[in-house]
Design an enzyme around this catalytic site. Structure first.
Site, mmCIF file in Angstrom:
data_model
loop_
_atom_site.group_PDB
_atom_site.id
_atom_site.type_symbol
_atom_site.label_atom_id
_atom_site.label_comp_id
_atom_site.label_asym_id
_atom_site.label_seq_id
_atom_site.Cartn_x
_atom_site.Cartn_y
_atom_site.Cartn_z
ATOM 1 C CB THR A 114 5.251 37.111 100.662
ATOM 2 O OG1 THR A 114 4.179 37.354 99.761
ATOM 3 C CG2 THR A 114 4.961 35.807 101.374
ATOM 4 C CE1 TYR A 138 7.045 32.930 98.219
ATOM 5 C CE2 TYR A 138 5.219 34.454 97.938
ATOM 6 C CZ TYR A 138 6.561 34.215 98.154
ATOM 7 O OH TYR A 138 7.426 35.269 98.321
HETATM 8 N N1 UFG Z 1 -2.274 38.692 86.506
HETATM 9 C C1 UFG Z 1 -3.067 38.708 85.370
HETATM 10 N N2 UFG Z 1 -2.515 38.268 84.215
HETATM 11 C C2 UFG Z 1 -1.220 37.823 84.120
HETATM 12 C C3 UFG Z 1 -0.420 37.801 85.290
HETATM 13 C C4 UFG Z 1 -0.996 38.258 86.470
HETATM 14 O O1 UFG Z 1 -4.228 39.105 85.409
HETATM 15 O O2 UFG Z 1 -0.796 37.418 83.028
HETATM 16 C C5 UFG Z 1 -2.850 39.188 87.768
HETATM 17 C C6 UFG Z 1 -2.795 38.166 88.892
HETATM 18 O O3 UFG Z 1 -3.922 37.320 88.834
HETATM 19 C C7 UFG Z 1 -2.786 39.087 90.107
HETATM 20 C C8 UFG Z 1 -2.017 40.319 89.644
HETATM 21 O O4 UFG Z 1 -2.067 40.275 88.207
HETATM 22 O O5 UFG Z 1 -4.081 39.472 90.429
HETATM 23 C C9 UFG Z 1 -0.572 40.319 90.064
HETATM 24 O O6 UFG Z 1 -0.002 39.070 89.715
HETATM 25 P P1 UFG Z 1 1.541 38.756 89.815
HETATM 26 O O7 UFG Z 1 1.726 37.360 89.353
HETATM 27 O O8 UFG Z 1 2.321 39.821 89.170
HETATM 28 O O9 UFG Z 1 1.828 38.881 91.371
HETATM 29 P P2 UFG Z 1 1.120 38.145 92.612
HETATM 30 O O10 UFG Z 1 0.205 39.162 93.263
HETATM 31 O O11 UFG Z 1 0.512 36.863 92.248
HETATM 32 O O12 UFG Z 1 2.344 37.801 93.523
HETATM 33 C C10 UFG Z 1 3.356 38.735 93.859
HETATM 34 C C11 UFG Z 1 4.627 37.974 94.101
HETATM 35 C C12 UFG Z 1 4.427 37.019 95.239
HETATM 36 C C13 UFG Z 1 3.912 37.774 96.448
HETATM 37 C C14 UFG Z 1 2.724 38.635 96.119
HETATM 38 C C15 UFG Z 1 2.376 39.486 97.296
HETATM 39 O O13 UFG Z 1 5.001 37.258 92.936
HETATM 40 O O14 UFG Z 1 5.641 36.401 95.514
HETATM 41 O O15 UFG Z 1 3.002 39.452 95.006
HETATM 42 O O16 UFG Z 1 1.418 40.444 97.000
HETATM 43 F F1 UFG Z 1 3.536 36.902 97.390
#
Ligand code: UFG
Length: 322
Positions: A114, A138
């Protein structure tokens, strides 16, 4: 025969389909704690926990040539709350799988890693040689798993490819499988829930980041492009006697606000957008430099954000009609 752990899950099921289309035989090993048996539409299925010694029964039953290891917990937010859960499943249980593989002389391994291993990157786009400083459990659990694989490869008779995914999104264009998490925490499906009326609104987690519009920037990559990279990585392991680590992203960053706007455009629907506090463990910007995998494996991503959202919307509408 390729063994796919977590093949009943989101990225694993799309990769199982891609491997099948490329002519490979597969066996999915999944304990269905997150996955869905009806996502295993290709190859064999065995309900086992890869962290248990019993998984050796699968190696007894099938002639396994290589392992693609998706089985893991992958929510950044949950990992902050329950770090041990992440270190146990993502790291310790992977060591168990490795041990069984080694006992059966299986020498090819692909890890779902990741972008979270980088933490707050020193520069973007991120190249693989940057220092790894994960800022959430993670990312840390995958970081130490990569180190364990490197040590294993150093011993010989074993090669691995670690694929550092950026933000997987989108769904199978045939609508046979898709993204289904419980609870859902990922941005695009949550926005589409708001678009379809399952949620009242979507919240933006943090509007004061050091980015042009103040919201986090991510590199969204279509799950079929990820799946294709696994096929290419497996072919690479079959041909070359070496291990490698590759970023997997489109190389384009989109802010949370831009993703919301794209979802509004694709769905043609409007919904409420709320400003919320930052979510713990979120880096401000993650954008991949995927030059290495393009050059080494000839991998080229096919889909942009609009196509990602279109395919996800198609799946979402289908799921909410049935
Ligand atoms: N976000 C919001 N509102 C929401 C959900 C998410 O603003 O309701 C934001 C998060 O704060 C983040 C972005 O949208 O800034 C993306 O969030 P996600 O939860 O979709 O994805 P993440 O970037 O947290 O994580 C994903 C995978 C991980 C991986 C990561 C690597 O779930 O397993 O990408 O970039 F590590």
């Amino acid at each position: 025969m390729i063994l796919i752990t977590g093949g009943a899950g989101y990225i694993g099921s799309h990769t199982n389909k891609a491997l099948h289309n490329a002519g490979y035989d597969t066996v999915v090993v999944d304990n269905l704690c997150k996955g869905y048996e009806n996502f295993v539409k290709w190859g064999n299925f065995e309900n086992y926990d890869f962290g248990s010694k019993d998984v050796s029964e699968v190696f007894e039953k099938y002639d396994i040539d290589g392992v693609i290891h998706f089985g893991a917990f992958s929510s950044v937010a949950e990992s902050v709350e329950f770090p041990q859960k992440y270190f146990k499943n993502n790291y310790k249980n992977t060591l168990n799988l490795l041990q069984v593989m080694r006992e059966y002389g299986v020498d090819k391994f692909i890890l779902s890693s990741t972008a979270a291993v980088y933490g707050n990157p020193e520069h973007v786009p991120i190249t693989e040689d940057q220092d790894l400083k994960p800022i959430n459990p993670y990312g840390h659990s995958k970081f130490i798993t990569e180190k364990a694989l490197q040590r294993e490869a150093d011993k010989g008779d074993f090669n691995y490819v670690s694929l550092r995914y950026f933000n997987a999104a989108g769904c199978d264009f045939d609508g046979e499988i898709g993204e289904l998490h419980d609870p859902e925490t990922h941005l695009i499906p949550l926005i589409l829930d708001a678009a379809i009326g399952k949620r009242e609104s979507i919240s933006i987690f943090g509007t004061d980041y050091d980015t042009p519009d103040g919201t986090c920037i991510r590199d969204y990559i279509h799950v079929n492009d990820l799946a294709d990279a696994h096929v290419k990585a497996y072919e690479y392991l079959c041909k070359e006697n070496e291990s490698n680590i590759f970023n997997l992203g489109n190389g384009e960053g989109y802010s949370v606000r831009e993703v919301i706007d794209m979802c509004k455009k694709v769905t043609g629907r409007d919904f409420e957008v709320k400003m919320d506090d930052r979510r713990e463990g979120d880096p401000a910007i993650l954008i991949a430099d995927s030059t290495k995998i393009r050059e080494k494996l000839g991998w080229v991503p096919q889909y942009d954000l609009e196509q990602i959202v279109e395919s996800a919307w198609k799946w979402h509408e289908r799921m909410n009609v049935i």
